[in-house]
Design a protein around this motif. Structure first.
Motif, PDB file in Angstrom:
ATOM      1  N   UNK A   1       0.809  -1.221   0.000  1.00 38.34           N
ATOM      2  CA  UNK A   1       0.000   0.000   0.000  1.00 38.34           C
ATOM      3  C   UNK A   1       0.844   1.274   0.000  1.00 38.34           C
ATOM      4  N   UNK A   2       2.119   1.163   0.336  1.00 33.68           N
ATOM      5  CA  UNK A   2       2.942   2.371   0.495  1.00 33.68           C
ATOM      6  C   UNK A   2       3.970   2.598  -0.607  1.00 33.68           C
ATOM      7  N   UNK A   3       4.270   1.578  -1.393  1.00 34.08           N
ATOM      8  CA  UNK A   3       5.220   1.759  -2.493  1.00 34.08           C
ATOM      9  C   UNK A   3       4.579   2.588  -3.607  1.00 34.08           C
ATOM     10  N   UNK A   4       5.381   3.451  -4.245  1.00 35.15           N
ATOM     11  CA  UNK A   4       4.878   4.210  -5.397  1.00 35.15           C
ATOM     12  C   UNK A   4       4.613   3.294  -6.586  1.00 35.15           C
ATOM     13  N   UNK A   5       5.497   2.316  -6.766  1.00 38.20           N
ATOM     14  CA  UNK A   5       5.375   1.355  -7.857  1.00 38.20           C
ATOM     15  C   UNK A   5       5.709  -0.034  -7.313  1.00 38.20           C
ATOM     16  N   UNK A   6       4.911  -1.023  -7.696  1.00 35.80           N
ATOM     17  CA  UNK A   6       5.198  -2.418  -7.362  1.00 35.80           C
ATOM     18  C   UNK A   6       5.403  -3.176  -8.670  1.00 35.80           C
ATOM     19  N   UNK A   7       6.524  -3.871  -8.787  1.00 38.11           N
ATOM     20  CA  UNK A   7       6.767  -4.708  -9.959  1.00 38.11           C
ATOM     21  C   UNK A   7       6.944  -6.151  -9.507  1.00 38.11           C
ATOM     22  N   UNK A   8       6.640  -7.076 -10.408  1.00 39.18           N
ATOM     23  CA  UNK A   8       6.833  -8.486 -10.099  1.00 39.18           C
ATOM     24  C   UNK A   8       7.066  -9.265 -11.379  1.00 39.18           C
ATOM     25  N   UNK A   9       7.487 -10.526 -11.231  1.00 40.86           N
ATOM     26  CA  UNK A   9       8.082 -11.245 -12.360  1.00 40.86           C
ATOM     27  C   UNK A   9       7.109 -12.020 -13.224  1.00 40.86           C
ATOM     28  N   UNK A  10       5.838 -12.167 -12.795  1.00 38.94           N
ATOM     29  CA  UNK A  10       4.920 -12.992 -13.585  1.00 38.94           C
ATOM     30  C   UNK A  10       3.488 -12.500 -13.435  1.00 38.94           C
ATOM     31  N   UNK A  11       2.651 -12.745 -14.448  1.00 40.06           N
ATOM     32  CA  UNK A  11       1.237 -12.354 -14.351  1.00 40.06           C
ATOM     33  C   UNK A  11       0.527 -13.013 -13.168  1.00 40.06           C
ATOM     34  N   UNK A  12       0.865 -14.264 -12.876  1.00 42.75           N
ATOM     35  CA  UNK A  12       0.209 -14.947 -11.768  1.00 42.75           C
ATOM     36  C   UNK A  12       0.591 -14.339 -10.419  1.00 42.75           C
ATOM     37  N   UNK A  13       1.831 -13.867 -10.313  1.00 33.59           N
ATOM     38  CA  UNK A  13       2.247 -13.211  -9.069  1.00 33.59           C
ATOM     39  C   UNK A  13       1.573 -11.846  -8.928  1.00 33.59           C
ATOM     40  N   UNK A  14       1.305 -11.192 -10.042  1.00 35.02           N
ATOM     41  CA  UNK A  14       0.523  -9.954 -10.011  1.00 35.02           C
ATOM     42  C   UNK A  14      -0.855 -10.226  -9.402  1.00 35.02           C
ATOM     43  N   UNK A  15      -1.511 -11.285  -9.885  1.00 29.93           N
ATOM     44  CA  UNK A  15      -2.830 -11.626  -9.355  1.00 29.93           C
ATOM     45  C   UNK A  15      -2.764 -11.947  -7.865  1.00 29.93           C
ATOM     46  N   UNK A  16      -1.700 -12.627  -7.463  1.00 32.91           N
ATOM     47  CA  UNK A  16      -1.538 -12.983  -6.052  1.00 32.91           C
ATOM     48  C   UNK A  16      -1.387 -11.740  -5.186  1.00 32.91           C
ATOM     49  N   UNK A  17      -0.592 -10.785  -5.645  1.00 38.44           N
ATOM     50  CA  UNK A  17      -0.398  -9.553  -4.873  1.00 38.44           C
ATOM     51  C   UNK A  17      -1.683  -8.731  -4.815  1.00 38.44           C
TER      52      UNK A  17
ATOM     53  N   UNK B   1      15.437 -28.612 -16.697  1.00 36.93           N
ATOM     54  CA  UNK B   1      14.655 -27.697 -15.850  1.00 36.93           C
ATOM     55  C   UNK B   1      13.745 -28.562 -14.986  1.00 36.93           C
ATOM     56  N   UNK B   2      13.890 -28.467 -13.658  1.00 33.40           N
ATOM     57  CA  UNK B   2      13.142 -29.331 -12.746  1.00 33.40           C
ATOM     58  C   UNK B   2      12.248 -28.497 -11.838  1.00 33.40           C
ATOM     59  N   UNK B   3      11.012 -28.940 -11.668  1.00 34.30           N
ATOM     60  CA  UNK B   3      10.088 -28.352 -10.693  1.00 34.30           C
ATOM     61  C   UNK B   3       9.432 -29.509  -9.940  1.00 34.30           C
ATOM     62  N   UNK B   4       9.916 -29.758  -8.730  1.00 32.14           N
ATOM     63  CA  UNK B   4       9.459 -30.909  -7.946  1.00 32.14           C
ATOM     64  C   UNK B   4       7.986 -30.756  -7.561  1.00 32.14           C
ATOM     65  N   UNK B   5       7.306 -31.870  -7.252  1.00 26.10           N
ATOM     66  CA  UNK B   5       5.907 -31.798  -6.815  1.00 26.10           C
ATOM     67  C   UNK B   5       5.740 -30.840  -5.631  1.00 26.10           C
ATOM     68  N   UNK B   6       4.659 -30.069  -5.682  1.00 27.53           N
ATOM     69  CA  UNK B   6       4.392 -29.091  -4.637  1.00 27.53           C
ATOM     70  C   UNK B   6       4.935 -27.705  -4.926  1.00 27.53           C
ATOM     71  N   UNK B   7       5.698 -27.555  -6.026  1.00 25.61           N
ATOM     72  CA  UNK B   7       6.233 -26.241  -6.385  1.00 25.61           C
ATOM     73  C   UNK B   7       5.094 -25.304  -6.774  1.00 25.61           C
ATOM     74  N   UNK B   8       5.167 -24.070  -6.302  1.00 25.42           N
ATOM     75  CA  UNK B   8       4.139 -23.087  -6.621  1.00 25.42           C
ATOM     76  C   UNK B   8       4.051 -22.865  -8.125  1.00 25.42           C
ATOM     77  N   UNK B   9       2.832 -22.746  -8.622  1.00 29.12           N
ATOM     78  CA  UNK B   9       2.610 -22.566 -10.057  1.00 29.12           C
ATOM     79  C   UNK B   9       3.201 -21.258 -10.560  1.00 29.12           C
ATOM     80  N   UNK B  10       3.433 -20.276  -9.674  1.00 33.61           N
ATOM     81  CA  UNK B  10       3.964 -18.978 -10.111  1.00 33.61           C
ATOM     82  C   UNK B  10       5.483 -18.992 -10.253  1.00 33.61           C
ATOM     83  N   UNK B  11       6.130 -20.125 -10.009  1.00 34.95           N
ATOM     84  CA  UNK B  11       7.588 -20.196 -10.016  1.00 34.95           C
ATOM     85  C   UNK B  11       8.159 -19.956 -11.416  1.00 34.95           C
TER      86      UNK B  11
END
Length: 306
Positions: A83-99, A216-226
């Motif tokens: 709520x206090x940052x002037x700009x928030x950036x993030x690395x993926x569309x799904x992480x945008x939705x999460x924030x 490229x490995x993503x073990x079971x349980x890895x967050x989909x936004x990774x």
């Protein structure tokens, strides 16, 4: 986490702003404690503050939350920062939705600023090695867990009746699990495996470009936004990629822009067959480089976005 560095970091940041008259501050997390530096420097000096999220904060995906109290406190702190940052950036569309789900934004809504690659790092690629080299680059973690890769590589060697002069499995990066050597020994493939450990970035990039196939490995349980930072450098290396495990966002990106084969995490025979298919293409000269990485992921493009 890493909260105890704040007094020292804030003091140094304040000295820099006073001396250099900066107009903005950028903080990036994790560690998400860095964002409190941005908030205080903005408050003290009335300058613009950009808060960048490379991973999620609250929710327990990346930051441990052993109790409900930890969970509540993480949520409160994250909302405070958003709520206090002037700009928030993030690395993926799904992480945008999460924030967006964690806070309303009185300023600008979260902006997409993905990880990327520096074109200069890939300007003069070394030749691909003559031995069929399968390389996993980046730290070995609970997410990038190579246990089934090693088992699949053993089966691949047996299926192809290969020698150590014909195929190699290389690990480039820190083994944060401390189990790679024991897994290699359990599968009796010591003569086929090279554990390079932590190396310089230039050496890691060269290893990506010299490999016949990247993993490229993503073990079971890895967050989909990774989306690991190496995802984009894999694209820039223009090598085929064996994708193992969960279809996380980083893997989806590779499948859109690179030449890939995908296997389930526990499908040992499937992993072996994919490696054998890559090997046959490699030995027949039919393993062409992937297309160039998209310009939108280059550092120059991203700098213009900022």
């Amino acid at each position: 986490s890493r909260i105890l560095w704040l007094p020292f970091a804030i003091w140094h940041a304040a000295q820099l702003v006073r001396r250099e008259k900066y107009q903005a501050i950028v903080t990036t997390g994790p560690p998400h404690s860095s964002h409190f530096i941005g908030w205080l420097i903005k408050k003290i000096f009335n300058i613009t503050w950009l808060a960048d999220f490379r991973d999620s904060w609250s929710g327990g995906e990346v930051q441990p939350e052993p109790t409900p109290a930890h969970r509540w406190l993480n949520h409160v702190m994250q909302k405070f920062i958003l709520r206090r940052a002037n700009v928030v950036t993030t690395i993926s569309p799904q992480l945008i939705d999460e924030l967006k789900a964690h806070a309303d934004f009185p300023n600008l809504a979260p902006q997409l600023l993905p990880n990327g690659y520096d074109p200069d790092d890939f300007a003069t690629p070394p030749p691909v090695e003559r031995i069929f080299t399968v390389a996993l680059c980046g730290s070995v973690t609970h997410i990038a867990n190579p246990q089934t890769l090693i088992e699949g590589f053993r089966v691949f060697i047996e299926m192809g009746r290969l020698t150590a002069a014909e195929a190699r499995l290389r690990f480039v990066g820190a083994d944060l699990l401390g189990k790679v050597s024991s897994w290699v020994a359990e599968n009796h493939v010591q003569s086929f495996v090279e554990i390079a450990g932590y190396v310089s970035h230039a050496q890691a990039v060269a290893a990506m470009q010299q490999a016949a196939v990247l993993v490229y490995v993503a073990a079971p349980g890895t967050s989909v936004v990774t989306v690991g930072g190496k995802t984009y450098e894999y694209l820039a290396a223009r090598r085929p990629v064996l994708c193992i495990g969960e279809m996380v966002e980083g893997m989806q990106l590779l499948r859109r822009h690179a030449q890939t084969r995908a296997c389930s995490f526990h499908a040992i025979d499937e992993i072996a067959r994919a490696l054998l298919a890559f090997y046959r293409e490699f030995t027949s000269g039919g393993l062409p480089p992937a297309p160039p990485a998209p310009e939108e992921f280059s550092r120059r493009f991203q700098a213009r976005q900022v």
